[in-house]
Design a protein around this motif. Sequence first.
Motif, PDB file in Angstrom:
ATOM      1  N   GLY A   1       0.911  -1.393   0.023  1.00 45.11           N
ATOM      2  CA  GLY A   1      -0.220   0.097  -0.176  1.00 45.11           C
ATOM      3  C   GLY A   1       0.675   1.288   0.000  1.00 45.11           C
ATOM      4  O   GLY A   1       2.073   1.395  -0.651  1.00 45.11           O
ATOM      5  N   LYS A   2       0.301   2.306   0.623  1.00 40.60           N
ATOM      6  CA  LYS A   2       0.564   3.607   0.529  1.00 40.60           C
ATOM      7  C   LYS A   2       2.061   3.703   1.274  1.00 40.60           C
ATOM      8  O   LYS A   2       2.980   4.518   0.915  1.00 40.60           O
ATOM      9  CB  LYS A   2      -0.168   4.715   1.088  1.00 40.60           C
ATOM     10  CG  LYS A   2       0.086   6.121   0.789  1.00 40.60           C
ATOM     11  CD  LYS A   2      -1.022   7.175   1.251  1.00 40.60           C
ATOM     12  CE  LYS A   2      -2.056   6.744   0.241  1.00 40.60           C
ATOM     13  NZ  LYS A   2      -3.252   7.940   0.728  1.00 40.60           N
ATOM     14  N   ALA A   3       2.088   3.164   2.659  1.00 38.99           N
ATOM     15  CA  ALA A   3       3.367   3.159   3.217  1.00 38.99           C
ATOM     16  C   ALA A   3       4.476   2.484   2.390  1.00 38.99           C
ATOM     17  O   ALA A   3       5.704   3.140   2.382  1.00 38.99           O
ATOM     18  CB  ALA A   3       3.193   2.243   4.542  1.00 38.99           C
TER      19      ALA A   3
ATOM     20  N   ARG B   1       5.422   4.964  -0.407  1.00 44.23           N
ATOM     21  CA  ARG B   1       6.039   6.295   0.130  1.00 44.23           C
ATOM     22  C   ARG B   1       7.468   6.126   0.374  1.00 44.23           C
ATOM     23  O   ARG B   1       8.195   7.016   0.131  1.00 44.23           O
ATOM     24  CB  ARG B   1       5.250   6.836   1.356  1.00 44.23           C
ATOM     25  CG  ARG B   1       4.119   7.681   0.820  1.00 44.23           C
ATOM     26  CD  ARG B   1       3.295   7.900   2.350  1.00 44.23           C
ATOM     27  NE  ARG B   1       2.147   8.795   1.986  1.00 44.23           N
ATOM     28  CZ  ARG B   1       1.297   9.247   2.966  1.00 44.23           C
ATOM     29  NH1 ARG B   1       1.277   8.390   4.201  1.00 44.23           N
ATOM     30  NH2 ARG B   1       0.342  10.115   2.549  1.00 44.23           N
TER      31      ARG B   1
ATOM     32  N   HIS C   1      -3.519  -0.358  -1.952  1.00 41.23           N
ATOM     33  CA  HIS C   1      -4.339  -0.460  -0.496  1.00 41.23           C
ATOM     34  C   HIS C   1      -4.227  -1.889   0.038  1.00 41.23           C
ATOM     35  O   HIS C   1      -4.839  -2.423   0.802  1.00 41.23           O
ATOM     36  CB  HIS C   1      -5.683  -0.233  -0.624  1.00 41.23           C
ATOM     37  CG  HIS C   1      -6.067   0.982  -1.444  1.00 41.23           C
ATOM     38  ND1 HIS C   1      -5.762   2.245  -0.738  1.00 41.23           N
ATOM     39  CD2 HIS C   1      -6.677   1.061  -2.640  1.00 41.23           C
ATOM     40  CE1 HIS C   1      -6.208   3.133  -1.765  1.00 41.23           C
ATOM     41  NE2 HIS C   1      -6.717   2.652  -2.832  1.00 41.23           N
TER      42      HIS C   1
ATOM     43  N   GLY D   1       6.893  -1.744   3.483  1.00 42.21           N
ATOM     44  CA  GLY D   1       5.654  -1.330   4.090  1.00 42.21           C
ATOM     45  C   GLY D   1       5.903  -1.087   5.641  1.00 42.21           C
ATOM     46  O   GLY D   1       6.908  -1.146   6.193  1.00 42.21           O
ATOM     47  N   SER D   2       5.049  -0.749   6.394  1.00 41.44           N
ATOM     48  CA  SER D   2       4.857  -0.582   7.894  1.00 41.44           C
ATOM     49  C   SER D   2       4.953  -1.816   8.605  1.00 41.44           C
ATOM     50  O   SER D   2       3.919  -2.834   8.477  1.00 41.44           O
ATOM     51  CB  SER D   2       3.744   0.264   8.191  1.00 41.44           C
ATOM     52  OG  SER D   2       3.730   0.447   9.712  1.00 41.44           O
TER      53      SER D   2
ATOM     54  N   LYS E   1      -3.627  -2.797   9.406  1.00 46.17           N
ATOM     55  CA  LYS E   1      -3.949  -2.370  10.866  1.00 46.17           C
ATOM     56  C   LYS E   1      -3.917  -3.309  11.984  1.00 46.17           C
ATOM     57  O   LYS E   1      -4.693  -4.381  11.551  1.00 46.17           O
ATOM     58  CB  LYS E   1      -4.982  -1.436  10.830  1.00 46.17           C
ATOM     59  CG  LYS E   1      -4.683  -0.227  10.059  1.00 46.17           C
ATOM     60  CD  LYS E   1      -5.940   0.834   9.953  1.00 46.17           C
ATOM     61  CE  LYS E   1      -5.513   1.993   9.242  1.00 46.17           C
ATOM     62  NZ  LYS E   1      -6.769   2.830   8.979  1.00 46.17           N
TER      63      LYS E   1
ATOM     64  N   GLU F   1      -6.988  -3.334   6.532  1.00 47.13           N
ATOM     65  CA  GLU F   1      -6.969  -2.045   6.119  1.00 47.13           C
ATOM     66  C   GLU F   1      -5.214  -1.845   6.121  1.00 47.13           C
ATOM     67  O   GLU F   1      -4.718  -2.142   7.317  1.00 47.13           O
ATOM     68  CB  GLU F   1      -7.490  -0.973   6.983  1.00 47.13           C
ATOM     69  CG  GLU F   1      -9.185  -0.807   6.777  1.00 47.13           C
ATOM     70  CD  GLU F   1      -9.534   0.199   7.476  1.00 47.13           C
ATOM     71  OE1 GLU F   1      -9.242   1.314   7.157  1.00 47.13           O
ATOM     72  OE2 GLU F   1     -10.304  -0.098   8.592  1.00 47.13           O
TER      73      GLU F   1
ATOM     74  N   GLU G   1      -0.910   3.133   6.475  1.00 50.13           N
ATOM     75  CA  GLU G   1      -0.366   4.199   5.389  1.00 50.13           C
ATOM     76  C   GLU G   1       0.937   4.801   5.613  1.00 50.13           C
ATOM     77  O   GLU G   1       1.266   5.599   4.604  1.00 50.13           O
ATOM     78  CB  GLU G   1      -1.558   5.058   5.287  1.00 50.13           C
ATOM     79  CG  GLU G   1      -2.960   4.490   4.685  1.00 50.13           C
ATOM     80  CD  GLU G   1      -3.863   5.533   4.211  1.00 50.13           C
ATOM     81  OE1 GLU G   1      -3.719   6.735   4.581  1.00 50.13           O
ATOM     82  OE2 GLU G   1      -4.674   5.173   3.559  1.00 50.13           O
ATOM     83  N   ARG G   2       1.393   4.738   6.773  1.00 56.63           N
ATOM     84  CA  ARG G   2       2.744   5.661   6.947  1.00 56.63           C
ATOM     85  C   ARG G   2       3.708   4.582   8.105  1.00 56.63           C
ATOM     86  O   ARG G   2       3.685   3.540   8.255  1.00 56.63           O
ATOM     87  CB  ARG G   2       2.345   6.728   8.068  1.00 56.63           C
ATOM     88  CG  ARG G   2       1.485   7.727   7.277  1.00 56.63           C
ATOM     89  CD  ARG G   2       1.154   8.951   8.023  1.00 56.63           C
ATOM     90  NE  ARG G   2       0.412   9.804   7.557  1.00 56.63           N
ATOM     91  CZ  ARG G   2       0.756  10.723   6.567  1.00 56.63           C
ATOM     92  NH1 ARG G   2       1.929  10.877   6.265  1.00 56.63           N
ATOM     93  NH2 ARG G   2      -0.225  11.579   6.003  1.00 56.63           N
TER      94      ARG G   2
END
Length: 265
Positions: free
Chosen positions: A15-17, A20, A47, A205-206, A214, A231, A234-235
Amino acid sequence: MSERVKILVIGDIIGKAGRRALTEHLPALIDLHQIDFVVANGENLAHGFGLNERVAEEMFALGVHVLTNGNHCWDQREFLELVDEDDRYVRPMNFTEYAPGRGWTVQETGMGHKIAVINLIGQTFMGPWDCPFAAVDRAMDEIPDDVSAILVDMHAEATSEKMGMGWHMDGRASFVYGTHTHIPTCDEIIHASGTAYQSDIGMTGSYQSIIGMKVEGALYRMVRRLPQRFEAVERGGSIFATMVSINPDTRMATSIERIHIPPAQ
């Protein structure tokens, strides 16, 4: 002897993490290590579930040459057409014969070296797929002889099945590596034959999560055993990747090194 080809392999990007983290670090990483070719597993780019053209193009713009896939391959419906149109995407070779796309591809480095990438999916705890060992043998018969390296992404749950693939391809592939579990392993090795191997590259990722998702939702499923949507976090993404150097004359590995870039504190 020809100059070594340096290849960077990135595991599942979550995903976004994950995107980024790569946006922040991948171009510099390529420059620092003089990387010639980058391959990443993209099945969790959007996602955490599948990929689409927008997020894939982000990765290609950063320097990724090929995106492999796995069991989340078809989570984004647009990918059913996209995988047929662009040979920078591969999906597991041992999917059903009706699956769109291809199970291997050959792409060139800036210096003109041809790199073959094969994608497979395991059978143990993964679903009723066709035999990955037969599929990889078929891919090897189809791949042209003039490639400088052969990479095999074994997207599988069971470590034993991944190790089996490593030995099955011993002396034939340049690097056999695992994806899917999202947890990096520290068993990177170069066999006496020259084939590099690692059981799982790990996720980008995270890690403040449960395999990128999560904690609350994942624990709800585990504790209550009731449906709950996952989910992606994201960070706070970390990068886990592995760098291999390949002798293009022999297609065999000469070095292997894990890379970890933690999130900024």
